[in-house]
Motif scaffolding. Sequence first.
Motif, PDB file in Angstrom:
ATOM      1  N   LEU A 149      -4.836   7.589   7.007  1.00 35.69           N
ATOM      2  CA  LEU A 149      -5.066   8.268   5.738  1.00 35.69           C
ATOM      3  C   LEU A 149      -3.840   8.175   4.824  1.00 35.69           C
ATOM      4  CD1 LEU A 149      -7.053  11.299   7.154  1.00 35.69           C
ATOM      5  CD2 LEU A 149      -7.966   9.258   6.025  1.00 35.69           C
ATOM      6  N   ILE A 150      -4.058   8.451   3.551  1.00 37.18           N
ATOM      7  CA  ILE A 150      -3.053   8.132   2.533  1.00 37.18           C
ATOM      8  C   ILE A 150      -1.720   8.821   2.782  1.00 37.18           C
ATOM      9  CG2 ILE A 150      -2.528   8.173   0.063  1.00 37.18           C
ATOM     10  CD1 ILE A 150      -4.811   6.237   0.947  1.00 37.18           C
ATOM     11  N   CYS A 151      -1.732  10.133   2.968  1.00 37.88           N
ATOM     12  CA  CYS A 151      -0.453  10.841   3.133  1.00 37.88           C
ATOM     13  C   CYS A 151       0.295  10.458   4.401  1.00 37.88           C
ATOM     14  CB  CYS A 151      -0.674  12.344   3.041  1.00 37.88           C
ATOM     15  SG  CYS A 151      -1.138  12.874   1.380  1.00 37.88           S
ATOM     16  N   PRO A 152      -0.375  10.353   5.565  1.00 39.83           N
ATOM     17  CA  PRO A 152       0.346   9.841   6.732  1.00 39.83           C
ATOM     18  C   PRO A 152       0.954   8.461   6.496  1.00 39.83           C
ATOM     19  CG  PRO A 152      -1.647  10.937   7.446  1.00 39.83           C
ATOM     20  CD  PRO A 152      -1.703  10.895   5.944  1.00 39.83           C
ATOM     21  N   CYS A 153       0.279   7.611   5.709  1.00 40.96           N
ATOM     22  CA  CYS A 153       0.857   6.297   5.411  1.00 40.96           C
ATOM     23  C   CYS A 153       2.133   6.431   4.574  1.00 40.96           C
ATOM     24  CB  CYS A 153      -0.161   5.421   4.690  1.00 40.96           C
ATOM     25  SG  CYS A 153      -1.463   4.770   5.760  1.00 40.96           S
ATOM     26  N   PHE A 154       2.109   7.325   3.582  1.00 42.23           N
ATOM     27  CA  PHE A 154       3.334   7.609   2.823  1.00 42.23           C
ATOM     28  C   PHE A 154       4.450   8.044   3.768  1.00 42.23           C
ATOM     29  CE2 PHE A 154       0.892   7.887  -1.161  1.00 42.23           C
ATOM     30  CZ  PHE A 154       1.838   7.526  -2.120  1.00 42.23           C
TER      31      PHE A 154
ATOM     32  N   GLY B  74       0.833  -1.197   0.000  1.00 46.47           N
ATOM     33  CA  GLY B  74       0.000   0.000   0.000  1.00 46.47           C
ATOM     34  C   GLY B  74       0.867   1.246   0.000  1.00 46.47           C
ATOM     35  N   PRO B  75       0.293   2.433   0.265  1.00 42.85           N
ATOM     36  CA  PRO B  75       1.109   3.654   0.288  1.00 42.85           C
ATOM     37  C   PRO B  75       2.296   3.565   1.239  1.00 42.85           C
ATOM     38  CG  PRO B  75      -1.211   4.210   0.318  1.00 42.85           C
ATOM     39  CD  PRO B  75      -1.142   2.715   0.476  1.00 42.85           C
ATOM     40  N   ALA B  76       2.083   2.985   2.432  1.00 40.29           N
ATOM     41  CA  ALA B  76       3.186   2.859   3.386  1.00 40.29           C
ATOM     42  C   ALA B  76       4.259   1.919   2.869  1.00 40.29           C
ATOM     43  CB  ALA B  76       2.656   2.374   4.738  1.00 40.29           C
ATOM     44  N   GLY B  77       3.850   0.756   2.355  1.00 34.67           N
ATOM     45  CA  GLY B  77       4.824  -0.209   1.868  1.00 34.67           C
ATOM     46  C   GLY B  77       5.562   0.269   0.644  1.00 34.67           C
ATOM     47  N   PHE B  78       4.850   0.911  -0.274  1.00 34.24           N
ATOM     48  CA  PHE B  78       5.492   1.490  -1.450  1.00 34.24           C
ATOM     49  C   PHE B  78       6.554   2.497  -1.029  1.00 34.24           C
ATOM     50  CE2 PHE B  78       5.414   5.450  -3.933  1.00 34.24           C
ATOM     51  CZ  PHE B  78       6.046   5.014  -5.090  1.00 34.24           C
TER      52      PHE B  78
ATOM     53  N   LEU C  60       8.746  11.767  -0.192  1.00 36.04           N
ATOM     54  CA  LEU C  60       8.138  10.911  -1.209  1.00 36.04           C
ATOM     55  C   LEU C  60       6.676  11.242  -1.456  1.00 36.04           C
ATOM     56  CD1 LEU C  60       9.668   7.382  -0.533  1.00 36.04           C
ATOM     57  CD2 LEU C  60       9.680   8.632  -2.695  1.00 36.04           C
ATOM     58  N   THR C  61       5.969  11.711  -0.442  1.00 31.87           N
ATOM     59  CA  THR C  61       4.564  12.068  -0.618  1.00 31.87           C
ATOM     60  C   THR C  61       4.419  13.174  -1.649  1.00 31.87           C
ATOM     61  OG1 THR C  61       4.405  11.699   1.775  1.00 31.87           O
ATOM     62  CG2 THR C  61       2.440  12.516   0.652  1.00 31.87           C
ATOM     63  N   GLU C  62       5.175  14.223  -1.479  1.00 30.14           N
ATOM     64  CA  GLU C  62       5.118  15.343  -2.415  1.00 30.14           C
ATOM     65  C   GLU C  62       5.639  14.929  -3.785  1.00 30.14           C
ATOM     66  OE1 GLU C  62       6.567  20.014  -2.772  1.00 30.14           O
ATOM     67  OE2 GLU C  62       7.598  18.658  -1.377  1.00 30.14           O
ATOM     68  N   GLU C  63       6.724  14.177  -3.814  1.00 28.39           N
ATOM     69  CA  GLU C  63       7.277  13.721  -5.095  1.00 28.39           C
ATOM     70  C   GLU C  63       6.254  12.906  -5.878  1.00 28.39           C
ATOM     71  OE1 GLU C  63      10.516  10.525  -6.865  1.00 28.39           O
ATOM     72  OE2 GLU C  63      10.830  11.312  -4.842  1.00 28.39           O
ATOM     73  N   PHE C  64       5.594  11.980  -5.197  1.00 23.74           N
ATOM     74  CA  PHE C  64       4.613  11.139  -5.875  1.00 23.74           C
ATOM     75  C   PHE C  64       3.474  11.989  -6.439  1.00 23.74           C
ATOM     76  CE2 PHE C  64       0.685   8.769  -6.015  1.00 23.74           C
ATOM     77  CZ  PHE C  64       1.047   7.654  -6.751  1.00 23.74           C
TER      78      PHE C  64
ATOM     79  N   GLY D 278      14.240  14.726   1.719  1.00 22.07           N
ATOM     80  CA  GLY D 278      13.275  15.796   1.572  1.00 22.07           C
ATOM     81  C   GLY D 278      12.158  15.813   2.571  1.00 22.07           C
ATOM     82  N   VAL D 279      12.261  15.033   3.650  1.00 21.71           N
ATOM     83  CA  VAL D 279      11.191  14.950   4.635  1.00 21.71           C
ATOM     84  C   VAL D 279      11.145  16.204   5.493  1.00 21.71           C
ATOM     85  CG1 VAL D 279      10.359  13.637   6.642  1.00 21.71           C
ATOM     86  CG2 VAL D 279      11.346  12.438   4.681  1.00 21.71           C
ATOM     87  N   CYS D 280       9.930  16.657   5.797  1.00 21.60           N
ATOM     88  CA  CYS D 280       9.749  17.803   6.703  1.00 21.60           C
ATOM     89  C   CYS D 280       9.874  17.304   8.133  1.00 21.60           C
ATOM     90  CB  CYS D 280       8.384  18.425   6.470  1.00 21.60           C
ATOM     91  SG  CYS D 280       8.011  19.787   7.586  1.00 21.60           S
TER      92      CYS D 280
END
Length: 469
Positions: A424-429, A94-98, A150-154, A465-467
Motif C-alpha cells: 500500500l501507498i504509505c508503507p511504500c513511502f 513510485g512512492p517507494a522510489g520517490f 516523508l509520508t506525512e510531509e508529502f 522525522g520517522v516514527c
Amino acid sequence: MQITKREFLKRLGLGGAALAGGAALGDQAVKTNNALPSGSCGDPDNVWFGKNIFPIEHTMTDGPSCVLRDGKILQPAREIPIFHTTDVVVVGGGPAGFAAAVAAARTGVKVALVERYGSLGGLFTNGMVLIMLCTSARVGKNFRLVTKGLTEEFAKRARALGDWVCTGPVPPNRHWQPTVDPEGAKYLMDKMVAEEKIDMFFHCWGVDTIQDGNKVLGIVFESKQGRQAILAKQVVDCTGDADVLFQAGGDYKQITHGIGHVVRLANMDRITAKKPPKGKQGRWPTRSNEANKSAWWGNFGTGPKGNGLDVRDLTAAEIDFRKRWWEHVAEMRQEPGWEQVYIANTCSQIGPRASRLIDAEFVVSRAVLRGDYKPDDVVGWCGADGRHAAFPVPYRQLVPKNVENILCAGRCLGTGDTIDTFRLICPCFVTGQAAGTAAALAAQTGVTPRALPYPTLRSALEKGGVCLG
C-alpha cells in the motif's frame, strides 16, 4: 511581407474555428516573417512550425545485432556507454522510489532516479490508486499517526495545494487516509525531487546490473538512446517487482495476485439520481470519493488473478478491463440520472499487486507478527490496514541475502500474507525513505548496507522525522 489575418490563421490551421469564434474580424494585415531561419529544413509554407526544425548529428550508434545460430538467438558482446555516475541510484519512481531518492539526497549524497514512465508516483499516480492507506496505529478507541517523515510531509504539502487536490487536514486521534489528485501528486513529486537537486531520468527502464561477483556497481537501463549504464556506490530497487535484485542474481519467491486496473469517472457532481438501480449497488457511484467533487475513482474488485511478470497475462487484463468499463459506463449513461457520466481516463500503469518477494535477512510474515515480535532495528511503521494492526518494519527486511550494495523497498517485501499491507501507498513511502537513507549512509561511509551500523541509521531516520517507537 504582409498577409491578411484570415490568411495568417488559415496557415496555422485555425482559420475556420477562429473566424467562427470571432477571433478575426475583417482582413486586417498582419506582419509575418515568411522565411525559414537559416539552416532550417522545415516546411516553408508553414513557417510557424517549420522554424523549429533543424537537422542534427546522429545521437546514437548501433552495435552488432543478435544472430540466429543453430536455433538459438545469440547477442554479440558490445560496449555499454557510461551515461551517468552517482553515489546512489534509485530504480523505479513510485512512492517507494520517490521517497528513497528524496531521503538519500537529504542525507547529502548525489542521487539519480530512474523511472520507466514519464512521471513519478507509479501505481499511486499513473495507476490512480489515489488513497494513502495505512497511516496510523490504533490506541484504544483512537489512532496515532505512525507513517511520519516523508509520508506525512508529502500529504501535508499536497493538502496545502488546495482542498481540490487532497482531502481533509490531519484529524486528531483519527485514522487519516487522504485521497490525493494524481496530477497534483505528480506535480508535487516533481517539485520535491527538483528541490533536492536529484538527477531525474524518465523513460528509462532498468534492464541489467553491473557486478563484480555478488557486489553491484551500478545498473544498465534501456531507453530511446539504447542501452546505457549508471555507475553507483549503492543501488535501491524500487521497481515493485524486484527487477534489479533479480538481475543481480538475488533470491526471491514469486506469487500470483490480483492484477488491478483503475478507472476515473467524471461529472459525478452532475448525477441527479439518489441511488443506483436495483442490483447495481457498488459499481454505480452517486458521488465523488476524492477531493475533486467531479471525479470518482475505483475498479472492479481485485481484478483477475495472474502472473504480474507475464506479458500475456498483463495484456489480457488491460484489454478486458477497458472493455468492461466502457460497456459499463455506456449502460450507466442510459439510466436516468447518470446521463452525463463519462470515463475521464483509465490508468496508464497496470497494477499487479505483487510478483517477486525478496529473500531478505528477515522476512515479516503474519506468523512472525503473532509471535514475540520486537525488532531492535526498526526503520518505520506500516499502519493498520483494517484487518490487521500496525507493525514496525525492521531494517533487515530491506536487506536481501547474498547480494551486496542493493537495498529493496516497496511491494517486494514481506510474504504472501503480509504483502497486502506492504504494497500500500504509505508503507511504500516508509520503506522507501528507510532504504534511501541507508543507501546514502552506506555510500558516505564506504560500507555495504548489510554492515551499516543500526545506530547510525536510526539517528538519520529520527532526523528525518520517522516514527521509530
